[in-house]
Design an enzyme around this catalytic site. Sequence first.
Site, short mmCIF file in Angstrom:
data_model
loop_
_atom_site.label_atom_id
_atom_site.label_comp_id
_atom_site.label_asym_id
_atom_site.label_seq_id
_atom_site.Cartn_x
_atom_site.Cartn_y
_atom_site.Cartn_z
N ASP A 95 0.85 -1.18 0.00
CA ASP A 95 0.00 0.00 0.00
C ASP A 95 0.88 1.23 0.00
O ASP A 95 1.95 1.25 0.62
CB ASP A 95 -0.98 0.00 1.19
CG ASP A 95 -0.30 0.03 2.54
OD1 ASP A 95 0.02 1.13 3.02
OD2 ASP A 95 -0.11 -1.05 3.13
N ASP A 184 -9.32 3.27 6.28
CA ASP A 184 -8.16 3.25 7.16
C ASP A 184 -8.52 4.03 8.42
O ASP A 184 -8.59 5.25 8.41
CB ASP A 184 -6.97 3.88 6.43
CG ASP A 184 -5.75 4.08 7.34
OD1 ASP A 184 -5.76 3.63 8.48
OD2 ASP A 184 -4.78 4.71 6.86
N GLU A 186 -7.40 4.45 12.34
CA GLU A 186 -6.31 4.13 13.25
C GLU A 186 -6.10 5.29 14.23
O GLU A 186 -6.93 6.19 14.31
CB GLU A 186 -5.04 3.85 12.45
CG GLU A 186 -4.60 4.98 11.53
CD GLU A 186 -3.36 4.62 10.71
OE1 GLU A 186 -2.26 4.83 11.26
OE2 GLU A 186 -3.49 4.14 9.56
#
Length: 296
Positions: A95, A184, A186
Amino acid sequence: MSHGGHSVVHGTPGSARTRLALLAGLFLALLGLVVAAPGSASAATSPTATTPGTNHVTHPELDWMGSTVRAHEGSSAGSGSTVVTPLATQTPGMDVSGYQGNVAWSTAWANGAKFAYVKATESTSYTNPYFAQQYNGSYNVGMIRGSYHFATPDTSGGATQADYFIAHGGGWSADGKTLPGALDIEYNPYGATCYGLSQASMVSWIHAFANEYHAREGVYPVIYSTYDWWSTCTGNNSGFATTSPFWIARYSTSPGTLPAGYSYQTFWQFADSGTFPGDQDRFNGDLSRLQALALG
């Protein structure tokens, strides 16, 4: 006493001074309001403001998938009592984000990468300036590619960010070469770990994003996170396991413990540097299973 037809009232010197002091104070207060007003408005709309609902994203080029993981969890992140054994065949991939700039895709392909996820967006204010080179370049050399959104749940709602993501490269198509978009989510690179949200509010935010993505694209997004963040900020919620594939981040020799409801991971980010540009990933299955995921 009258002078020229006008009455003059004589007060004490002290009372005159008091009136002057009050007038001076009033003048200063009004002056302060005039001076402060533009600054106050500017703070409310400034990119660095931290008021909930405002955009304080100041270094999106430094926010990539896993950019916060090593600092919070080290290189053996997310250890727990249950160790999940990967399937026998792992498919290597990577990624990348704007941080990598122009990627040498033919080299990555020659070195064995079969898929790539590319950062498309963050919040509702950032798009990756290298997105076209990365997203199209990976596809052109033969990789199965997808895009991801770096979530900032304190700047706007989940559905709003899903819409922004879809509008700027996050869409999905059943061409067998495009993976479902990834969320994503986090550690907050700008402040409080859970972005100031309660566990229930965080779960609602993720559901809003996932449901909006599904409603518009026909597939649920992949969810990327770490076990520790997920446990801390969602209460280890199991409500996504039947819809969204999970992408676990753990820089170690095994994926470690997975969130509640998941018996296996779909992707595993196992290192933040290595053979390929960007982060090092493995799809939990052979290439035919990865192709099946790309077909929805």
